[in-house]
Scaffold this active site. Structure first.
Site, mmCIF file in Angstrom:
data_model
loop_
_atom_site.group_PDB
_atom_site.id
_atom_site.type_symbol
_atom_site.label_atom_id
_atom_site.label_comp_id
_atom_site.label_asym_id
_atom_site.label_seq_id
_atom_site.Cartn_x
_atom_site.Cartn_y
_atom_site.Cartn_z
ATOM 1 N N CYS A 24 0.911 -1.326 0.089
ATOM 2 C CA CYS A 24 0.147 -0.211 0.061
ATOM 3 C C CYS A 24 0.886 1.470 0.041
ATOM 4 C CB CYS A 24 -1.238 -0.007 1.077
ATOM 5 S SG CYS A 24 -1.585 1.807 1.213
ATOM 6 N N ILE A 25 0.679 1.800 -0.672
ATOM 7 C CA ILE A 25 1.548 3.378 -1.024
ATOM 8 C C ILE A 25 1.311 4.582 -0.669
ATOM 9 C CG2 ILE A 25 -0.346 3.975 -2.530
ATOM 10 C CD1 ILE A 25 2.570 5.255 -3.782
#
Lengths: 92, 116, 130
Positions: free
Chosen positions: C77-78
């Protein structure tokens, strides 16, 4: 539908197992892993009548005898449980 | 048909990014029009407490995200009544209170669950 | 059976290893893993900057090798990664940071990928905590 609840926190320091037991349905089961395995020492778990599994490596690592009211599973057994139950609810 | 997801948020609001990151899962699901439910349980019900002051601990106001739920089409918002009572909170208007038996049925009804 | 596996803990947490062993057992049992999604502290399980003592398990490296070997879709997840300083070359450049600690086989992407995986899978399995 049935749910496999996965608990990895010790019930002696953390409320997850207690919360899980409150909302556990009749068709559900609990898989104890990590420090959650210490719940094998918790008679309250047995008296609830819910089906209990424990990840074998975690009971072995902690030298916890598996009582007759719980079943021991390895990782392939864990995978099979996640299929046998309709969903898996891990108490992160 | 899309699979439904119930997110159970158990974290107090100012104990780190966990409560916000749980809400983010819910909002992202709403943005994709997925059937998402949100249940506040254990210390998670503190997120619903009135009169909180995020600025006092230099945090962003979580209540803005909570208010955004409706805009993202998230209408199924619940709160564990046992957890509310235990903490001396009155049921908030924004979440439907549920007892343990109802929560058991709620979990049963959804296809998938994330409890964090 | 199609599995989506989400990990919420760092490589030093027992649950990261547990997730890896579950994933290995799932593939060994002939099942499919549609995606691995690392969220919250799970982003640390993908960091390549971890130096494990020689006589200890290097779970982050084992994750990398596992994902590469089976050509799995490994997504970090960025937003969670940026917040925790787990950056690939592109993000390190974008935010002018000197350290890059995420590389292939991992890809940075958004939370939509978690929902997408959950939709595509028969089971969503989460790992985290101790």
């Amino acid at each position: 539908m049935s749910t496999l609840h996965v608990v990895s926190h010790s019930p002696f320091t953390d409320g997850r197992l207690a919360s899980c037991l409150r909302v556990c349905g009749a068709k559900d089961a609990i898989l104890l892993c990590g420090d959650g395995a210490y719940a094998l020492h918790n008679p309250a778990l047995h008296s609830q009548g819910v089906k209990v599994f424990v990840l074998a490596e975690d009971s072995q690592a902690r030298n916890l005898p598996v009582p007759d009211w719980a079943s021991s599973v390895d990782y392939s057994g864990f995978v099979q449980l996640s299929i046998d139950y309709d969903k898996v609810n891990t108490w992160l | 048909m899309s699979k439904s997801l119930l997110v159970i948020s158990r974290q107090a609001p100012w104990s780190g990014p966990s409560a916000r990151e749980a809400l983010d899962i819910v909002l992202a699901g709403g943005a994709f029009d997925l059937p998402i439910g949100l249940l506040f349980m254990d210390d998670g019900v503190f997120q619903l407490a009135p009169g909180q002051d995020a600025k006092a601990v230099q945090q962003k106001d979580l209540s803005a995200n909570l208010q955004a739920l409706g805009l993202f089409g998230i209408d199924d918002v619940f709160a564990c009544s046992h957890s509310l009572t235990e903490r001396g909170l009155t049921p908030p208007a924004s979440a439907q209170p549920m007892d343990s038996a109802a929560i058991s049925q709620l979990i049963d009804r959804y296809d998938q669950v994330i409890t964090l | 059976m199609k599995f989506a596996i989400a990990l919420f803990s760092a490589a030093h947490a027992p649950s990261s290893r547990r997730a890896l062993l579950f994933a290995q057992a799932a593939l060994a049992g002939g099942h499919e893993i549609v995606r691995l999604f690392f969220y919250q502290d799970g982003v640390y399980s993908a960091a390549n900057s971890i130096v494990a003592p020689q006589d200890e398990q290097d779970i982050a490296r084992q994750w990398r090798e596992f994902v590469s070997q089976h050509q799995l879709d490994g997504v970090v997840c960025i937003a969670a990664a940026l917040r925790r300083g787990v950056l690939n070359a592109e993000e390190a450049t974008r935010y002018q940071r000197s350290a890059v600690n995420l590389e292939a086989p991992w890809a940075l992407s958004g939370l939509g990928q978690l929902h997408d995986a959950a939709q595509a899978a028969d089971r969503l399995i989460c790992f985290g905590g101790p």
